[in-house]
Write a protein that holds these residues in place. Structure first.
Motif, PDB file in Angstrom:
ATOM      1  N   THR A 156       0.840  -1.192   0.000  1.00 21.03           N
ATOM      2  CA  THR A 156       0.000   0.000   0.000  1.00 21.03           C
ATOM      3  C   THR A 156       0.874   1.240   0.000  1.00 21.03           C
ATOM      4  N   ILE A 157       0.515   2.183  -0.859  1.00 23.13           N
ATOM      5  CA  ILE A 157       1.161   3.496  -0.861  1.00 23.13           C
ATOM      6  C   ILE A 157       0.322   4.353   0.072  1.00 23.13           C
ATOM      7  N   GLY A 158       0.811   4.540   1.276  1.00 19.48           N
ATOM      8  CA  GLY A 158       0.059   5.290   2.276  1.00 19.48           C
ATOM      9  C   GLY A 158      -0.075   6.754   1.898  1.00 19.48           C
ATOM     10  N   PHE A 159      -1.207   7.323   2.227  1.00 18.87           N
ATOM     11  CA  PHE A 159      -1.391   8.744   1.950  1.00 18.87           C
ATOM     12  C   PHE A 159      -0.365   9.583   2.710  1.00 18.87           C
ATOM     13  N   ASN A 160       0.098   9.087   3.850  1.00 19.79           N
ATOM     14  CA  ASN A 160       1.161   9.799   4.563  1.00 19.79           C
ATOM     15  C   ASN A 160       2.451   9.803   3.734  1.00 19.79           C
ATOM     16  N   ASP A 161       2.666   8.748   2.936  1.00 22.40           N
ATOM     17  CA  ASP A 161       3.834   8.705   2.056  1.00 22.40           C
ATOM     18  C   ASP A 161       3.684   9.695   0.902  1.00 22.40           C
ATOM     19  N   LEU A 162       2.451   9.843   0.396  1.00 25.53           N
ATOM     20  CA  LEU A 162       2.221  10.840  -0.653  1.00 25.53           C
ATOM     21  C   LEU A 162       2.456  12.246  -0.110  1.00 25.53           C
ATOM     22  N   TYR A 163       2.085  12.463   1.133  1.00 25.71           N
ATOM     23  CA  TYR A 163       2.363  13.752   1.760  1.00 25.71           C
ATOM     24  C   TYR A 163       3.868  14.025   1.719  1.00 25.71           C
ATOM     25  N   ASP A 164       4.662  13.006   2.070  1.00 28.39           N
ATOM     26  CA  ASP A 164       6.113  13.154   2.035  1.00 28.39           C
ATOM     27  C   ASP A 164       6.608  13.441   0.622  1.00 28.39           C
ATOM     28  N   LEU A 165       6.016  12.784  -0.378  1.00 28.33           N
ATOM     29  CA  LEU A 165       6.406  13.035  -1.766  1.00 28.33           C
ATOM     30  C   LEU A 165       6.105  14.482  -2.158  1.00 28.33           C
ATOM     31  N   PHE A 166       4.902  14.938  -1.838  1.00 27.31           N
ATOM     32  CA  PHE A 166       4.522  16.302  -2.198  1.00 27.31           C
ATOM     33  C   PHE A 166       5.407  17.335  -1.511  1.00 27.31           C
ATOM     34  N   ASN A 167       5.800  17.060  -0.292  1.00 30.53           N
ATOM     35  CA  ASN A 167       6.604  18.008   0.482  1.00 30.53           C
ATOM     36  C   ASN A 167       8.087  17.678   0.473  1.00 30.53           C
ATOM     37  N   MET A 168       8.460  16.607  -0.204  1.00 32.24           N
ATOM     38  CA  MET A 168       9.844  16.140  -0.291  1.00 32.24           C
ATOM     39  C   MET A 168      10.485  16.013   1.090  1.00 32.24           C
ATOM     40  N   ASP A 169       9.704  15.478   2.047  1.00 32.24           N
ATOM     41  CA  ASP A 169      10.229  15.250   3.392  1.00 32.24           C
ATOM     42  C   ASP A 169      11.096  13.995   3.436  1.00 32.24           C
ATOM     43  N   SER A 170      10.617  12.921   2.828  1.00 26.37           N
ATOM     44  CA  SER A 170      11.346  11.653   2.781  1.00 26.37           C
ATOM     45  C   SER A 170      10.654  10.770   1.753  1.00 26.37           C
ATOM     46  N   LEU A 171      11.282   9.674   1.398  1.00 27.11           N
ATOM     47  CA  LEU A 171      10.665   8.735   0.465  1.00 27.11           C
ATOM     48  C   LEU A 171      10.540   7.381   1.139  1.00 27.11           C
ATOM     49  N   ASP A 172       9.318   6.961   1.373  1.00 29.93           N
ATOM     50  CA  ASP A 172       9.036   5.666   1.962  1.00 29.93           C
ATOM     51  C   ASP A 172       9.356   4.569   0.959  1.00 29.93           C
ATOM     52  N   VAL A 173       9.543   3.360   1.457  1.00 29.05           N
ATOM     53  CA  VAL A 173       9.877   2.238   0.571  1.00 29.05           C
ATOM     54  C   VAL A 173       8.777   2.003  -0.468  1.00 29.05           C
ATOM     55  N   SER A 174       7.511   2.296  -0.153  1.00 25.85           N
ATOM     56  CA  SER A 174       6.451   2.101  -1.148  1.00 25.85           C
ATOM     57  C   SER A 174       6.662   3.026  -2.343  1.00 25.85           C
ATOM     58  N   LEU A 175       7.136   4.253  -2.103  1.00 26.35           N
ATOM     59  CA  LEU A 175       7.420   5.163  -3.207  1.00 26.35           C
ATOM     60  C   LEU A 175       8.670   4.729  -3.965  1.00 26.35           C
ATOM     61  N   LEU A 176       9.658   4.218  -3.250  1.00 23.80           N
ATOM     62  CA  LEU A 176      10.841   3.689  -3.926  1.00 23.80           C
ATOM     63  C   LEU A 176      10.469   2.487  -4.792  1.00 23.80           C
ATOM     64  N   ARG A 177       9.544   1.660  -4.318  1.00 29.88           N
ATOM     65  CA  ARG A 177       9.074   0.540  -5.144  1.00 29.88           C
ATOM     66  C   ARG A 177       8.393   1.061  -6.408  1.00 29.88           C
ATOM     67  N   CYS A 178       7.588   2.116  -6.269  1.00 33.22           N
ATOM     68  CA  CYS A 178       6.939   2.702  -7.455  1.00 33.22           C
ATOM     69  C   CYS A 178       7.994   3.179  -8.448  1.00 33.22           C
ATOM     70  N   TRP A 179       9.018   3.825  -7.953  1.00 30.72           N
ATOM     71  CA  TRP A 179      10.083   4.304  -8.835  1.00 30.72           C
ATOM     72  C   TRP A 179      10.757   3.117  -9.531  1.00 30.72           C
ATOM     73  N   THR A 180      11.048   2.083  -8.780  1.00 30.64           N
ATOM     74  CA  THR A 180      11.693   0.904  -9.350  1.00 30.64           C
ATOM     75  C   THR A 180      10.792   0.256 -10.399  1.00 30.64           C
ATOM     76  N   MET A 181       9.497   0.145 -10.115  1.00 32.68           N
ATOM     77  CA  MET A 181       8.561  -0.433 -11.085  1.00 32.68           C
ATOM     78  C   MET A 181       8.503   0.422 -12.343  1.00 32.68           C
ATOM     79  N   ARG A 182       8.516   1.741 -12.161  1.00 34.81           N
ATOM     80  CA  ARG A 182       8.499   2.640 -13.316  1.00 34.81           C
ATOM     81  C   ARG A 182       9.742   2.433 -14.175  1.00 34.81           C
TER      82      ARG A 182
END
Length: 143
Positions: A50-76
């Protein structure tokens, strides 16, 4: 979550993802389910996360990148490699850990994070949220 000005600067994919995030949050959802075929990370079975909405918050604010977002990048990147005809293997980012956070300090450094925001936003919209996407695993989940 982001100001109008920041949304415009992040680009259309981030604007659309932000709108989806806000709409689903009102409905009580907490994240976006995704699935990955075992062949993507050469694993023993399909991977669901699951890509948590808290992780999307981090993406939008560039606070940190959770492993779910890193997985999305890797899949891309894997999908792009396949489309280009490259036979490249990728590891599941879950097995790695990083020390320290990248925080852009100069105006010039802002281009890379903004590009990352746009690329990840577009990937999540087209490949995970869209039911026709390769990694769609159902609607946003309410916990």
């Amino acid at each position: 979550m982001l100001s109008e000005e920041a949304l415009k600067a992040a680009g259309p994919s981030c604007e659309a993802l932000h709108a989806y995030f806000m709409e689903q949050s009102v409905k009580g959802a907490h994240g976006i389910p995704a699935k990955v075929a075992e062949s993507y990370f050469e694993s023993d079975g399909e991977l669901s996360f699951t890509i948590g909405f808290n992780d999307l918050y981090d993406l939008f604010n560039m606070d940190s990148l959770d492993v779910s977002l890193l997985r999305c990048w890797t899949m891309r990147m894997k999908k792009q490699s396949e489309e280009m005809g490259y036979n490249v293997g990728f590891l599941d980012p879950q097995i790695f850990s990083t020390i320290g956070d990248y925080k852009p300090t100069k105006k010039v450094d802002q281009a890379a994070p903004m590009m990352l925001q746009g690329m990840l936003g577009e990937f999540i919209l087209k490949e995970i949220i869209d039911p026709k996407g390769d990694f769609y695993n159902g609607p946003a989940d309410a916990a």
